[in-house]
Design an enzyme around this catalytic site. Sequence first.
Site, PDB file in Angstrom:
ATOM      1  CD  GLN A 121      -2.823   1.162   2.408  1.00  0.00           C
ATOM      2  OE1 GLN A 121      -2.375   0.960   3.534  1.00  0.00           O
ATOM      3  NE2 GLN A 121      -4.104   1.372   2.185  1.00  0.00           N
ATOM      4  N   GLY A 122       0.787   2.046  -1.050  1.00  0.00           N
ATOM      5  CA  GLY A 122       1.537   3.287  -1.162  1.00  0.00           C
ATOM      6  C   GLY A 122       0.624   4.492  -1.026  1.00  0.00           C
ATOM      7  CB  SER A 124       1.292   6.979   4.653  1.00  0.00           C
ATOM      8  OG  SER A 124       0.120   6.463   5.244  1.00  0.00           O
ATOM      9  CB  SER A 156       1.568  -2.379   4.433  1.00  0.00           C
ATOM     10  OG  SER A 156       1.046  -1.354   5.228  1.00  0.00           O
ATOM     11  CD  GLU A 239      -6.636   0.694   5.646  1.00  0.00           C
ATOM     12  OE1 GLU A 239      -7.015   1.798   5.234  1.00  0.00           O
ATOM     13  OE2 GLU A 239      -5.447   0.395   5.810  1.00  0.00           O
TER      14      GLU A 239
END
Length: 377
Positions: A121-122, A124, A156, A239
């Site tokens: 997951q990109g 933040s 992550s 999520e």
Amino acid sequence: MDLSYTPEEEEFRARLREWLGKVLPTLPPKPSPDDWPGRRAYDLGWQRMLYDAGYADVHWEGTPSVRLIFLEETEKAGAPYVGANFVGLLHAGPTIAAEGTPEQRARWLPPVLRGEEVWCQGFSEPDAGSDLAALRTRARRDGDDYVVSGSKIWTSHAEVADWCELLVRTDPEAPKHKGISWLAMPMDAPGITVRPLRTLAGSAEFAEMFLDDVRVPVANRVGDENDGWRVTMVTLSFERGTAFVGEVVACRRVLGELAVAARRNGRWDDAALRRRLGRLNAEFRALWRLTQWNVSEAEASGGVPGVGGSVFKLRYSHARQELYDAAAEVLGPDSLDLERPWMPDRLSSLSYTIAAGTSQIQRNIVGERILGLPKGR
């Protein structure tokens, strides 16, 4: 609203229990927490077993109730959690299933289900804090590609990922929540640098990621250009709405173990501790009921969880911290030993009021979208 299960759903539960009883004793030992290549192989191997048995697609194809039963039964049985497959199965996959084109669904969903590809997951970024819309990673069009430059943090599973669900700013002149696009970026593209980050609990499941003129095909954009904020809300709904459901079952199991441990070491004689454990038991029972309510609402609205997931996430993240604080009280001085059960989980629980949107963000969502309060300036 109906919180009961149908006969067909109960039949699914019985079949799943029987299958789990047969296959779980055959699993190899879990790799150590720092062995990410080993963890990737282990987690994808488990996903392949689910695929071969016909249980791999419950997160996407099953009803929310079936999804709930699956998470409840696998956790109760002590089955492996999704692990390295977390983003692919619970974030990116459901988003592509809901928002992707037929070609995108055909390309990316089957490898996730078969345990062949891992996603990270990109979202933040440094200096953006919890303000996701403040992202500054840019993507400019160059022919059939976007050229992406910028950096991400708390990415992550980046170390072992094949793909990244990436948010980029495609129109820097647009208002803050506009001009954003959702891309599927191949992690072997030239220009990507990944540096693992070690957390307080000692694990390295996060990384910082630097993007230097990374070319991503325009065909990898999910949703329209500059419509990525809306697509992101779909990702975050999954999520916050369902991704933590299995963990509630795990917390209820830990609570039972705490009561047993307290009886053994004499801490059970402390009336204040008994009241604390009793209150936590009520808290997690209420969270489970709230989960069922959210699932019922999702079924009525087409399968995508609604803003009720923010209520769940807000309360769950605090209850999880309180649970492991209670564990430290049961252990007494032994709680300073990180080799003791529950203590690594106590450290990691501190991150839950930040992960998947801070508690402050969740309160804003509850205030504005559920209670109808005016937006702050």
